[in-house]
Design a protein around this motif. Structure first.
Motif, PDB file in Angstrom:
ATOM      1  N   THR A 214       0.808  -1.033   0.115  1.00 13.12           N
ATOM      2  CA  THR A 214      -0.071   0.046   0.020  1.00 13.12           C
ATOM      3  C   THR A 214       0.894   1.334   0.093  1.00 13.12           C
ATOM      4  O   THR A 214       0.588   2.145  -0.589  1.00 13.12           O
ATOM      5  N   TYR A 215       1.917   1.479   0.947  1.00 18.54           N
ATOM      6  CA  TYR A 215       2.709   2.596   1.009  1.00 18.54           C
ATOM      7  C   TYR A 215       4.173   1.905   0.461  1.00 18.54           C
ATOM      8  O   TYR A 215       5.176   2.457   1.009  1.00 18.54           O
ATOM      9  N   HIS A 220       5.562   7.259   5.874  1.00 20.54           N
ATOM     10  CA  HIS A 220       4.568   8.329   6.549  1.00 20.54           C
ATOM     11  C   HIS A 220       5.292   9.351   6.873  1.00 20.54           C
ATOM     12  O   HIS A 220       6.435   9.454   7.126  1.00 20.54           O
ATOM     13  N   TYR A 370      -6.084   5.825   4.292  1.00 19.57           N
ATOM     14  CA  TYR A 370      -5.828   5.576   3.046  1.00 19.57           C
ATOM     15  C   TYR A 370      -7.050   5.978   2.405  1.00 19.57           C
ATOM     16  O   TYR A 370      -8.136   5.605   2.578  1.00 19.57           O
ATOM     17  N   ARG A 378     -10.768  10.309  -1.935  1.00 16.44           N
ATOM     18  CA  ARG A 378      -9.583  10.451  -2.815  1.00 16.44           C
ATOM     19  C   ARG A 378      -9.695  11.757  -3.749  1.00 16.44           C
ATOM     20  O   ARG A 378      -8.614  12.449  -3.935  1.00 16.44           O
ATOM     21  N   SER A 407      -1.949   6.147   9.770  1.00 15.11           N
ATOM     22  CA  SER A 407      -2.251   4.926   8.944  1.00 15.11           C
ATOM     23  C   SER A 407      -1.972   3.593   9.631  1.00 15.11           C
ATOM     24  O   SER A 407      -1.088   3.829  10.331  1.00 15.11           O
TER      25      SER A 407
END
Length: 538
Positions: A214-215, A220, A370, A378, A407
């Motif tokens: 995802t990241y 972060h 997210y 988004r 997150s």
């Protein structure tokens, strides 16, 4: 052994991996797709899941993008066991019933509109009854204790530190040609997260690793400042007499925000007179699950509970289960903090709060999770000037805060640190649960650091696992998925054609009553406005 990717392939929702091994068929997760209408169409293509042939399901955690299609599979004939941890069972039961209620409510609303338009009715994706049946299929398993859901298949759940009860899953398959060890990361949490222990370190040497990404392209922001960023967002709107709206996932994120407010209050950084609303029935019920399972939490938090405290409480806190109470929040004058679901703003009560506050200068919208492609959240985060909510175009005038430190997913360096425990050149990595950019960057990092091979399969791709290699083969032709092709040339020609037809009626339009003329004028102005918004969003 074959594994087909039915979800979370080059995207972050719909997690589901269909496995055929040692004469058995099962899945790891069965998540719902969330995003735009085209992505969510996949939820209806349930034949690909082979529900009647499934022997069992392994559930990494309760989030809807990992569990949300379970009632659909039950509807289609699945009747095997669903294995997960105790909190996963309790939270999934709540979330699936909530999801089923949403499915039924939206289907009823759409059918009322269809009836007015003379269209045929549609059915809900699944019903509350389907969700109740699904909830009865769970069997609880503990962290670190191996079990065999079928002969020759050994499974071990370990703490993934993502949400309460989340697990990464070790699977050892014994077949005639030997033993194959698989590791499914599920969603990995951040070390030093407020609510949960750090993710466990795998104690096996896997042959294949299905790793979330995802990241995968970034870390972060400084997580130590997240609490101060939240305080600043609240103060911004408090000083202007407006509300702070926090779209938050009902499970884990809402509880983490409450704990942060508790800590801010203790530090004197939260306005003492500000009302705090948790406006999500699911979040309210999930909070009770958290309170009853302190042994699955971070030790510091668990100790507060054991001492009789409540780290999810602040003064002026109000839980709103009733719809009328929820509606009353938007008639309340003055500042307030409103925590509501869904976290991506694509369903639930949060849409009403955005409708009432997104256009207000001085209000703040605080994103703490997210936001998947295609969701309203988004679009707002990406800078949309307006969004459509309940059929109404709402201008974005509120101040938007995005706090990445909340997150529940590990950032890039945290993923790589976790992988370091078992990475070696002969391990095969399969990247899942991520968007293209994140996956490409993470793949290069893994290759560079650990000299391992990395595959990035697409939707419906089939992995044939052969000792020493991971080969991707296309599924049968009838299942090959291609992104929908947009014929832009046709669309523009059609638009020009209709404008020309209307222009040819200019003289006739000029002879109409002035009342009819201004009504048509306003319709054309509305179309022009929407075209301007479309152009400005590119």
């Amino acid at each position: 052994m074959k594994i087909q990717l039915l979800g979370a392939a080059q995207t972050v929702t719909g997690s589901c991996y269909l496995i055929e091994a040692n004469g058995h068929t099962f899945t790891v997760d069965c998540g719902m797709y969330q995003g735009n209408a085209e992505i969510e169409k996949r939820n209806w293509d349930s034949a690909t899941y082979k529900a009647k042939k499934l022997d069992f399901i392994l559930l990494t955690h309760a989030h809807i993008d990992h569990s949300g299609l379970l009632p659909r599979l039950v509807r289609d004939g699945f009747g095997g066991r669903v294995y997960g941890t105790l909190p996963t069972r309790e939270l999934a039961r709540l979330m699936l019933l909530d999801s089923a209620h949403i499915q039924e409510t939206e289907a009823a609303w759409n059918n009322r509109r269809s009836a007015r338009e003379g269209k045929r009715p549609t059915e809900a994706l699944y019903s509350v009854e389907d969700a109740e049946k699904a909830g009865g299929l769970f069997e609880v398993r503990e962290y670190g204790k191996s079990f065999e859901p079928a002969p020759g298949i050994k499974v071990t759940f370990q703490d993934a530190g993502h949400i309460l009860g989340s697990a990464f899953t070790e699977i050892e398959v014994t077949e005639a040609d030997g033993v194959t060890k698989l590791l499914f990361s599920g969603d990995l949490g951040r070390p030093e997260a407020l609510l949960l222990d750090d993710p466990d370190r795998p104690d096996i040497r896997p042959d294949y690793v299905f790793l979330e990404s995802t990241y995968g392209d970034r870390d972060h922001k400084d997580e130590s400042t997240s609490r101060d960023e939240l305080a600043a967002a609240i103060r911004y709107s408090y000083d202007r007499g407006q509300k702070t709206i926090i779209p938050a996932f009902a499970v884990e994120r809402t509880q983490e925000i409450l704990y942060c407010l508790y800590l801010l209050h203790k530090a004197g950084k939260l306005p003492r007179d500000i009302p705090v609303f948790v406006d999500s029935p699911l979040a309210i019920r999930a909070t009770e699950v958290f309170k009853s399972n302190p042994e699955f939490m971070d030790k510091e938090l668990a100790d507060i509970f054991r001492a009789g405290g409540d780290p999810f409480f602040v003064p002026n806190l109000k839980y709103t289960l009733d719809t009328k109470e929820s509606q009353a929040i938007n008639t309340l004058d003055g500042p307030a903090i409103v925590i509501s679901a869904s976290g991506m703003c694509n369903a639930g009560r949060i849409k009403h709060h955005l409708r009432h506050n997104l256009w207000r200068t001085g209000a703040s919208i605080v994103f703490v999770g997210y936001q998947a492609i295609g969701t309203p959240g988004r679009k707002i985060v990406d800078g949309a000037k307006s969004v459509t909510i309940h059929g109404e175009d709402i201008k974005v005038e509120a101040k938007i805060f995005t706090i990445g430190g909340f997150s529940a997913h590990a950032g890039q360096s945290q993923l790589l640190a976790w992988v370091k425990n078992f990475a070696r050149p002969d391990v095969k990595f399969i990247l899942v649960h991520g968007e293209d950019k994140a996956q490409s960057i993470l793949a290069e990092k893994i290759k560079e650091l650990y000299k391992a091979s990395v595959e990035i399969p697409g939707y419906l791709d089939v992995l044939t696992l052969v000792p020493g290699e991971a080969a991707i083969s296309q599924p049968p032709p009838e299942q090959v998925w291609q992104p929908p092709r947009v014929n832009w040339e046709f669309l523009f020609k059609e638009a020009h054609f209709k404008v020309d037809l209307l222009r040819q009626q200019t003289e006739a339009l000029a002879q109409m009553r002035w009342e009819d003329q201004v009504e048509l004028r306003d319709k054309i102005l509305h179309i022009n406005s929407r075209l301007s918004e479309l152009y400005s969003s590119l």
